[in-house]
Scaffold this active site. Structure first.
Site, PDB file in Angstrom:
ATOM      1  CG  HIS A   1       0.061  -0.101   2.169  1.00 54.63           C
ATOM      2  ND1 HIS A   1      -0.135  -1.413   3.253  1.00 54.63           N
ATOM      3  CD2 HIS A   1       0.112   1.034   2.918  1.00 54.63           C
ATOM      4  CE1 HIS A   1       0.489  -0.886   4.058  1.00 54.63           C
ATOM      5  NE2 HIS A   1       0.765   0.872   4.027  1.00 54.63           N
TER       6      HIS A   1
ATOM      7  CG  ASP B   1       0.773  -4.613   3.011  1.00 52.77           C
ATOM      8  OD1 ASP B   1       0.918  -4.246   1.761  1.00 52.77           O
ATOM      9  OD2 ASP B   1      -0.059  -3.461   3.763  1.00 52.77           O
TER      10      ASP B   1
ATOM     11  CB  SER C   1       3.553   2.041   5.979  1.00 45.40           C
ATOM     12  OG  SER C   1       2.288   1.447   6.670  1.00 45.40           O
TER      13      SER C   1
END
Length: 258
Positions: free
Chosen positions: A73, A119, A210
């Protein structure tokens, strides 16, 4: 001896009121601050930063002289990867920044839903100029153990729940917690491909953030994946991509791009 005048009383009380006000202000700050603190500059020479223009997108690490793992992402249409950063604003000559030419998501990642499983993405880049301020970190050859201590290094927010992102790289000491503890806190969201860690005072990445990595025993164990909004609750933890589950794919992918 007569009674003191109102002005005299005010002059006498003012220093006490000022001290009380200052103490209250500091107390409010202390309850808001997380336990992370500024890392010693370049003591950890592997953190990398992904930028979209001048905006920091994600914080990651250098795993060899031309590979950066990150979360899927974090991918943008046009972005750059920077090595050798400590202060994001003040340059010291150690920075190396290049445009991201290729992004390689894990082939089993499902982008059609909000599943955080797999991910993971790898960013090949031109070979870095290695030195004291830019060095890769080794990948873990085994999974982390419950109770094992580690360090989060990130440009993550340092207040909670209001986000306040620092200019310099911050370090926070954490401990690996049982998977069951995270599964109970985040029903249906935690899988075996994730590892959970927290600090008793609540020093974990901010919600949706993140911007960091988890290093235990000098090796990379996790990349920050996500954080749910459980501020102030003891079961709150940081959720990381468990690197040990992706060793074969990571080594094979980076080897083919070397």
């Amino acid at each position: 001896m007569g009674h003191p005048t109102p002005a005299a009383v005010w002059i006498w009380m003012f220093p006490l009121l000022l001290l009380e006000s200052r103490a209250g202000h500091l107390g409010a700050q202390e309850t808001e601050m997380l336990e992370g603190q500024e890392c010693r500059p370049h003591e950890q020479p592997w953190p990398t930063a992904l930028f979209q223009g001048v905006q920091l997108v994600c914080g990651d690490v250098l795993i060899d002289d031309n590979g950066v793992p990150t979360a899927v992402h974090c991918k943008k249409l046009k972005y750059t990867v920077r090595l050798g950063d400590h202060s994001l604003q003040n340059k010291d000559g150690s920075e190396q920044e290049t445009a991201v030419a290729q992004s390689l998501p894990h082939p089993c990642y499902n982008s059609s839903n909000k599943d955080h499983n797999r991910d993971l993405m790898l960013i090949p880049r031109d070979r870095a100029s290695l030195g004291p301020q830019v060095k890769p970190i080794h990948l873990a050859d085994h999974c982390p153990q419950v109770g094992q201590k580690g360090t989060i290094s990130s440009w993550s927010c340092v207040t909670s729940p209001q986000e306040n992102f620092p200019d310099t790289l911050n370090c926070t000491e954490v401990k690996i917690i049982p998977q069951k503890q995270s599964e109970d806190a985040y029903p249906g969201q935690v899988t075996d491909s994730m590892v959970c860690a927290n600090e008793s005072s609540g020093a974990d990445p901010c919600q949706g953030d993140s911007r960091g990595s988890l290093v235990c025993g000098g090796v990379l164990q996790g990349i920050t994946s996500w954080e749910s909004d459980l501020y102030g609750r003891p079961e709150r933890s940081g959720i990381y991509i468990n690197i040990c589950h992706y060793l074969d794919w990571t080594k094979k992918t980076m080897g083919s791009k070397g």
